[in-house]
Every structure is written in structure tokens, then in C-alpha cells.
Design an enzyme around this catalytic site. Structure first.
Site, PDB file in Angstrom:
ATOM      1  N   TYR A 169       4.476 -52.749  55.368  1.00 37.14           N
ATOM      2  CA  TYR A 169       5.132 -52.690  54.060  1.00 37.14           C
ATOM      3  C   TYR A 169       4.451 -51.631  53.170  1.00 37.14           C
ATOM      4  CZ  TYR A 169       6.854 -54.175  49.510  1.00 37.14           C
ATOM      5  OH  TYR A 169       7.411 -54.195  48.256  1.00 37.14           O
TER       6      TYR A 169
ATOM      7  N   ARG B 151      -6.111 -72.201  36.290  1.00 31.83           N
ATOM      8  CA  ARG B 151      -6.340 -71.094  37.235  1.00 31.83           C
ATOM      9  C   ARG B 151      -6.881 -71.658  38.541  1.00 31.83           C
ATOM     10  NH1 ARG B 151     -10.948 -68.636  37.052  1.00 31.83           N
ATOM     11  NH2 ARG B 151     -10.987 -68.393  34.800  1.00 31.83           N
TER      12      ARG B 151
ATOM     13  N   LYS C 179      11.191 -63.171  48.800  1.00 34.98           N
ATOM     14  CA  LYS C 179      12.289 -62.901  49.723  1.00 34.98           C
ATOM     15  C   LYS C 179      12.928 -64.211  50.201  1.00 34.98           C
ATOM     16  CE  LYS C 179      10.651 -58.823  48.888  1.00 34.98           C
ATOM     17  NZ  LYS C 179       9.730 -58.109  49.750  1.00 34.98           N
TER      18      LYS C 179
ATOM     19  N   ASP D 269       1.905 -60.571  58.210  1.00 33.06           N
ATOM     20  CA  ASP D 269       2.866 -60.643  57.107  1.00 33.06           C
ATOM     21  C   ASP D 269       4.162 -61.184  57.707  1.00 33.06           C
ATOM     22  OD1 ASP D 269       4.848 -60.154  55.224  1.00 33.06           O
ATOM     23  OD2 ASP D 269       3.923 -58.300  54.499  1.00 33.06           O
TER      24      ASP D 269
HETATM   25  C1  LIG Z   1       8.504 -57.434  49.533  1.00 31.01           C
HETATM   26  C2  LIG Z   1       7.475 -57.433  50.572  1.00 31.01           C
HETATM   27  C3  LIG Z   1       6.101 -57.476  50.231  1.00 31.01           C
HETATM   28  C4  LIG Z   1       5.624 -57.438  48.798  1.00 31.01           C
HETATM   29  O1  LIG Z   1       5.968 -58.603  48.106  1.00 31.01           O
HETATM   30  P1  LIG Z   1       6.183 -58.659  46.513  1.00 31.01           P
HETATM   31  O2  LIG Z   1       6.562 -60.065  46.288  1.00 31.01           O
HETATM   32  O3  LIG Z   1       7.246 -57.660  46.180  1.00 31.01           O
HETATM   33  O4  LIG Z   1       4.883 -58.291  45.891  1.00 31.01           O
HETATM   34  C5  LIG Z   1       5.196 -57.529  51.264  1.00 31.01           C
HETATM   35  N1  LIG Z   1       5.573 -57.508  52.561  1.00 31.01           N
HETATM   36  C6  LIG Z   1       6.871 -57.449  52.908  1.00 31.01           C
HETATM   37  C7  LIG Z   1       7.232 -57.435  54.365  1.00 31.01           C
HETATM   38  C8  LIG Z   1       7.862 -57.417  51.932  1.00 31.01           C
HETATM   39  O5  LIG Z   1       9.153 -57.344  52.300  1.00 31.01           O
END
Ligand SMILES: *Cc1c(COP(=O)(O)O)cnc(C)c1O
Length: 377
Positions: free
Chosen positions: A98, A46, A195, A170
Site C-alpha cells: 500500500y 487513551r 474498508k 496487511d
Molecule cells: C486503505 C489502506 C490502508 C490505509 O488505511 P487508512 O485507513 O486509509 O489509513 C492500508 N493498507 C491497505 C491495503 C489499504 O487499502
């Protein structure tokens, strides 16, 4: 070194123990401690794991940051960043953030008295107007989802410096290849590595990169304390995905540009949202802070009911949430990612029933255009 070379050669690509050119998946929870009188770096997974560490060091290098952290999902990364704040701290977040970020900040962190204000970050005055004595941070996203709105990151960095705020971005839509917020004066970058970084729609993961030792300590305390860590298998998948980030995005971005131009000239389409189009209102600001328009676009059909029909007729593109994979994905925000937002609020944000989002994959553009053309017919 340029970015493409850095993806392959960043000092973390060779296993120190064996010389392996692919970092082994250290599938272990704990480590033999040969000398219990003197601590050793590896004690429990961890806290630290060699596969995860290689990924964390790699993303830190790619974002030009000091320390990287790998978490179980993008949301785990975002929640772990918000968890460095305390009761009575105030955080300003862009209103078209998001959906998951909106949810945890308005329904979870508020229970711990972290005060959140959502603002239209495209309007800098609205940001400064909402700064209070206890404001600690500004959390932004650019381009935004799903309308690809652009926020002036440099101007926000100036505001944050003046008011002594932490700046968080983000960076999921751009990836470190196209946008490096720490170079613009940001303090923390988060990614849904699910992504573009993973890139193959086969892993859920999140990454954080911070500047400075003191922030690194605060985030590490949450990562190790909360324990929402990324496992070694998934860390390996992200290391593997990262190596092809540039070639994938170069190709996907070309596809996006071509599809955006084609849609823009289509008689049944009302508007196309893509920073690569000359008509995009945030284009100049975007290209000041990023090296490309990315591989996500959205568009609105002239006839409202046509959008839902399009989703049923499209064949080659996958109908799904998520983005950034090798396959083209179309999604229908009002029924999928933004279904939880009340219709009135959705419409105020421009997320209407005729809106479709597209994440371009690695197919040949001719086949995609044929698919879209047939679906629109
Ligand atoms: C998908 C996404 C998230 C969340 O990510 P997960 O891996 O699904 O938890 C956060 N911010 C943006 C811009 C996203 O496209």
C-alpha cells in the site's frame, strides 16, 4: 462456531454494565476512581475505553489472535506496528505494498534508522536473499493492490520461522472472514478498518491483532505511548459494521465474480485481474490460504486512452479512492492511489495508464454491468 455466528456472538457483544445489546458509546476521557489505593481497570481513555475495548476484543477473536488494538486509521495501525522496531533493525516489505506504507517506511522510519528493503515477495528466493543478521520482520500484503498479485503466505511463514522473523500481514483486502493469517503462522495482522470492516464508507480506522503476550505488550506500549487511538464513536461504527461483514462480503464477492467474468469476455478489455478467474496465475495458492476471491478486481483496457474516458463516463459507480464500502467504487490508480510513484517505477510494477480498479458494492449486478457497458461504449 462458524464465522457468521462468531460475528454476532463472540463474548463482546453485550455491555457488561447494562446488558445493552449494542455496546454503548462511552464518550468519556476519564473515570472516577473510587478507591485510589487500589488501581482500577479504567483510568484514562487513551489507555483504555470500554467501547474501544469491545472492538479490540472482537477483532482479536475474529482473527484467532490474543490481543487486538484499535487505532485512528489503517496508517496509524501500520505505523504503530513498525514503531515496535528500533534503530538498526531491518524489515523486509513487499514492493507492491500500500502506498502509505511505502511512504512512511521510506520517508519516515528511515529517519530513525530502521532499515527497509522492498522485495518482490512473489519470488521467495528474493526474500531469503535479502535476509540479513539484523532482519527482524517480513511485512506482506496478499492479494496486493491494485493488481491482486498473490504471495504464498505459508511458504513465507516457513521462511520466517527458519530465520526467526516476525511476520506481519496487511489483511485489508480479505478481512478476517476470508483470510486468517495468524492461523497460517503469522504474528501480526493489520487492517485498514476503513474498508471492509467498517464497510459503509463512513469511518476511518485501523486495527492490529497479535499473537502472544510479549508482542501484545510491545504494541500496547506504542498504542498507549503514541496515542493514535480510535475514538469511542468510531469504535462503535466498526463494531456495527463488523456484524454484517459476512453478508456484505458474500454478496459483494458474487458481484465481483460476475463482473470479472463479464469483463473477461468483453472485446475492449485486455486483462482482468481477479483471483476468482481460472486464468489468474495465483489462484491455486490464493485458495489454499483464503476462503474466497474477495470483492476487489482490476482490469486493463486494450486502448490506453479508453481507461481515462471510462472514468468520466461511469455513472452508477462512484469515482473515488478507498474500497470495501456498500457502494461500488472505481478508481484510476495512475491518477489517484499511485500518482506519487514515478511513471517508470509504476510501469515496472504493471500499474499502467490503462488500469482501473473496482471495489464491488451491494448494487444489483445487472445495473452495474449496464453502467460499465455504457461507459465502455
Ligand atoms: C486503505 C489502506 C490502508 C490505509 O488505511 P487508512 O485507513 O486509509 O489509513 C492500508 N493498507 C491497505 C491495503 C489499504 O487499502
Amino acid at each position: 462456531m462458524k464465522f457468521g455466528s462468531k460475528l454476532i456472538h463472540n463474548g463482546n457483544e453485550i455491555d457488561k454494565a447494562t446488558g445493552a445489546l449494542s455496546i454503548p458509546i462511552y464518550q468519556t476521557s476519564t473515570y472516577h476512581q473510587a478507591d485510589i489505593d487500589n488501581g482500577q481497570e479504567y483510568d484514562y481513555s487513551r489507555s483504555v475505553n470500554p467501547t474501544r475495548k469491545a472492538l479490540e476484543n472482537t477483532i482479536a477473536k475474529l482473527e484467532n489472535g490474543d490481543k487486538g488494538f484499535a487505532l485512528a486509521s489503517g496508517m496509524a495501525a501500520i505505523a504503530s506496528v513498525l514503531a515496535i522496531f528500533s534503530a538498526k533493525d531491518h524489515v523486509i516489505i513487499c514492493e507492491d505494498v500500500y502506498g502509505g506504507t511505502y511512504r512512511i517506511s521510506s520517508k519516515f522510519f528511515n529517519r530513525f534508522d530502521v532499515e527497509i528493503t522492498f522485495v518482490n515477495a512473489a519470488d521467495l528466493e528474493e526474500i531469503t536473499k535479502n535476509i540479513k543478521k539484523n532482519t527482524k520482520a517480513l511485512f506482506l500484503e496478499s492479494p496486493s493492490n491494485p493488481l491482486l498479485k498473490i504471495t504464498d503466505l505459508q511458504a513465507c511463514a516457513d521462511i520466517a520461522r527458519e530465520h526467526n522473523l516476525l511476520l506481519i500481514l496487511d489483511n485489508t483486502f480479505m478481512s478476517p472472514y476470508l483470510q486468517r493469517p495468524l492461523d497460517l503462522g503469522f504474528d501480526i495482522v493489520v487492517h485498514s478498518a476503513t474498508k471492509f470492516i467498517g464497510g459503509h464508507s463512513d469511518v476511518v480506522g485501523g486495527l492490529i491483532v497479535v499473537k502472544g503476550n510479549e508482542l501484545a505488550k510491545r504494541v500496547y506500549a506504542v498504542q498507549n505511548g503514541f496515542g493514535a487511538i480510535l475514538g469511542p464513536q468510531d469504535s462503535w461504527l466498526l463494531l456495527r459494521g463488523l456484524k454484517t461483514l459476512k453478508v456484505r462480503l458474500d454478496y459483494q464477492q458474487r458481484n465481483a465474480q460476475k463482473l470479472a467474468e463479464w469483463l473477461d469476455n468483453h472485446e475492449k478489455i485486455e486483462t482482468v485481474y481477479y483471483p476468482g478467474l481460472p486464468s489468474h496465475p495465483g489462484r491455486d495458492i490464493h485458495f489454499r490460504q483464503a476462503d474466497g476471491a474477495g470483492a476487489v478486481l482490476s482490469f486493463k483496457t486494450k486502448e490506453t486512452q479508453m481507461a481515462a474516458q471510462f472514468m468520466k463516463k461511469v455513472k452508477l459507480a462512484a469515482v473515488a479512492v478507498s474500497l470495501g464500502g456498500v457502494e461500488t467504487i472505481v478508481s484510476y490508480p495512475v491518477k489517484m492511489s499511485h500518482a506519487a510513484i514515478p511513471k517508470e517505477e509504476r510501469e515496472r510494477l504493471g500499474i499502467t495508464d490503462n488500469l482501473i480498479r473496482v471495489s464491488l458494492g451491494l448494487e444489483d449486478i445487472e445495473d452495474l454491468i449496464e453502467d460499465f457497458n455504457n461507459a465502455l461504449k
